[in-house]
Every structure is written in structure tokens, then in C-alpha cells.
Design an enzyme around this catalytic site. Structure first.
Site, PDB file in Angstrom:
ATOM      1  N   ALA A  25       0.844  -1.195   0.000  1.00 62.84           N
ATOM      2  CA  ALA A  25       0.000   0.000   0.000  1.00 62.84           C
ATOM      3  C   ALA A  25       0.883   1.249   0.000  1.00 62.84           C
ATOM      4  O   ALA A  25       1.920   1.277   0.631  1.00 62.84           O
ATOM      5  CB  ALA A  25      -0.911   0.001   1.234  1.00 62.84           C
ATOM      6  N   THR A  26       0.462   2.239  -0.733  1.00 61.58           N
ATOM      7  CA  THR A  26       1.187   3.513  -0.808  1.00 61.58           C
ATOM      8  C   THR A  26       0.171   4.631  -0.804  1.00 61.58           C
ATOM      9  O   THR A  26      -0.997   4.372  -0.887  1.00 61.58           O
ATOM     10  CB  THR A  26       1.984   3.580  -2.120  1.00 61.58           C
ATOM     11  OG1 THR A  26       1.090   3.385  -3.196  1.00 61.58           O
ATOM     12  CG2 THR A  26       3.068   2.539  -2.179  1.00 61.58           C
ATOM     13  N   THR A  27       0.301   5.703  -0.895  1.00 53.47           N
ATOM     14  CA  THR A  27       0.755   6.943  -0.385  1.00 53.47           C
ATOM     15  C   THR A  27      -0.278   7.537   0.583  1.00 53.47           C
ATOM     16  O   THR A  27      -1.455   7.600   0.250  1.00 53.47           O
ATOM     17  CB  THR A  27       1.009   7.910  -1.546  1.00 53.47           C
ATOM     18  OG1 THR A  27       1.903   7.316  -2.471  1.00 53.47           O
ATOM     19  CG2 THR A  27       1.535   9.219  -1.063  1.00 53.47           C
TER      20      THR A  27
END
EC number: 3.4.25.1
Length: 274
Positions: free
Chosen positions: A41-43
Site C-alpha cells: 500500500a502507498t501513499t
């Protein structure tokens, strides 16, 4: 049933250790830091404002060069006056959030009072430190925590209104805790998101303006980072936005965030650079 620690993790480790989400990693399964190919998962971005703090996260999870999920949720209500966003290994991060929320509930039931905001941030740092073994194998979890101080009365009394400005805490994979000021971002697109916030952020902005800051920052991050998903107008998938104020933490509806995202995208049609 004997009286003991206020930590739910320590209680579970003594009573039912197999229910803990952490699993030992075989150090001989591969080179150090390689780890299995799992969704990441990113940002996540957070911005303080006059009313408290706003946290937002994009909806994309990636597995290498593959989009593993387009509508994953990475920002959660930790309790009534705080929020947590996750970056890193998605599976471990979601389990850590669930355990963290149980920790806060368990402490309140055992002690009769709620943890202070600093206490919540410190407890999360300990949980991240406990995941260091997995992080060294490439399964790192790096959350972002934010909230306002929750002034809870003494044992047996009713809760009092929360007071104080919004605060943001970031972490490293070893559990180091750092208090950030004004705004911050974590994840693969964090460099671009922070650059956008540096230009747009104004101290003392109202809640609606702070939400606009976060959506624009995520748009800019998605523009330069393939692992960050921008607003998906076709599927109507928009960032998850949580606003934490003195009256409590509230997740904005998809319709409300969608209206902000539509305005941002419309503006970028005229001025792509913002």
C-alpha cells in the site's frame, strides 16, 4: 481473569499467542530484504488545519508491476479522536491497525481512562518495533498517525470535549517515532506529495481547504508515481479522507470526496501543473 497489564498485545501473547498477527519469517527462505511478492500500500498524506488534522490515502495496492487492488482502504479511524494510515506490506499493515484499535479499547476497559495522544503514538511505535524481524525480510509496515488530544475524565466520568491542535506522527521501520509539523506524507509517492504540499499548504486553513490540499497532493503523487492511484472518475473510486477535529474523527463520504476530486481534475484540465 487476574488483574494485569493494560496492554492487549501482552495479554494475548500470554493467553493465546497463536492469535497474534506476527509470524516468524524463515531467514533461510531467500536473500535478506527480498521477501515474498505481496501487495503493498502507498501513499498517505496528513495536513493540520484550524479545526484539527486531515488524513487521506489513495486506493491503489501494487504487487511488483501489477495493480493488485484498485479500491483498497489505507486510512482508518483508530478511535474517536485519531486516525491511522498505512504504507508498506498491506496484509501486515491491516492486521497491525486492527490490533492497534483493540489495544486502545483494551487499555480503556482495563484502566478506566483513555490513553493520551502521545501514549497512543508510543504504543504504535512499540508495535512497529515488534515487526522489525519481518521488516528486515522485506515486509515493512510504515504507518502515519494523527489526531487531536482526547481529554477524557477520570474513572467513571463522562468524556470531555477534546482540546488542542491536530498533531501528526511518522515512524521508521525500527519503531522510531517523530512528530511532524504542518503536513507530512509516507509511501512511494510521498516525495511528490510533500513537494506539492510545500507549495500549497497555508497554516490555519479551514477543514474544506485542508481536504483540497490532500486530494491535490495525492493527484500530484499519482502523476509521478506509478504505485499511487489518482482519482478514478470512470469507476468513481476516490481517496479515503478522514477529518479529526475536537468533535471527533469522521470519514468523509465518497460523494463528498468525489466532489473535491472532480474539482481538482477539472482544474488540472486547464492547468495540468496545478
Amino acid at each position: 481473569m487476574r488483574p494485569g497489564t493494560g496492554s492487549f498485545t501482552e495479554f494475548l501473547a500470554a493467553a493465546e499467542p497463536h492469535l497474534l498477527p506476527q509470524r516468524p519469517i524463515d531467514p533461510y527462505s531467500g536473500p535478506a530484504g527480498s521477501g515474498p511478492d505481496v501487495p503493498h500500500a502507498t501513499t498517505i498524506v496528513a495536513v493540520t488545519c484550524a479545526d484539527g488534522v486531515v488524513m487521506a490515502g489513495d486506493r491503489r495496492a501494487t504487487m511488483g508491476n501489477i495493480i493488485a487492488q484498485r479500491d483498497i482502504e489505507k486510512v482508518f479511524l483508530a478511535d474517536s479522536h485519531s486516525a491511522i494510515g498505512i504504507a508498506g506490506t498491506a496484509g501486515l499493515a491491516v492486521e497491525m491497525v486492527r490490533l492497534f484499535k483493540l489495544e486502545l479499547e483494551h487499555y480503556e476497559k482495563i484502566e478506566g481512562v483513555r490513553l493520551s495522544l502521545d501514549g497512543k503514538a508510543n504504543r504504535l511505535a512499540t508495535m512497529i518495533r515488534n515487526n522489525l524481524g519481518a521488516a528486515l525480510q522485506g515486509l515493512a509496515v510504515v504507518p502515519l498517525f494523527a489526531g487531536v488530544e482526547d481529554s477524557f475524565g477520570s474513572r467513571g466520568t463522562a468524556p470531555m470535549p477534546a482540546t488542542g491542535p491536530g498533531r501528526i506522527f511518522s515512524y521508521d521501520v525500527a519503531g522510531g517515532k517523530y512528530e511532524e509539523h504542518d503536513y507530512f506524507a509516507v509511501g512511494s509517492g510521498s516525495v511528490f506529495a510533500r513537494s506539492a504540499l510545500k507549495k500549497r499548504y497555508r497554516p490555519g486553513a479551514d477543514l474544506a481547504t485542508a481536504v483540497r490540499y490532500t486530494v491535490e497532493a495525492l493527484y500530484d503523487a499519482a502523476d509521478d508515481d506509478s504505485a499511487t492511484g489518482g482519482p478514478d472518475l470512470t469507476r468513481r473510486i476516490f481517496p479515503v479522507v478522514v477529518a479529526v477535529t475536537t468533535t471527533g474523527a469522521v470519514r468523509w463520504s465518497d460523494e463528498a470526496v468525489g466532489a473535491v476530486a472532480d474539482a481538482v481534475v477539472t482544474g488540472r484540465m486547464q492547468n495540468p501543473g496545478g
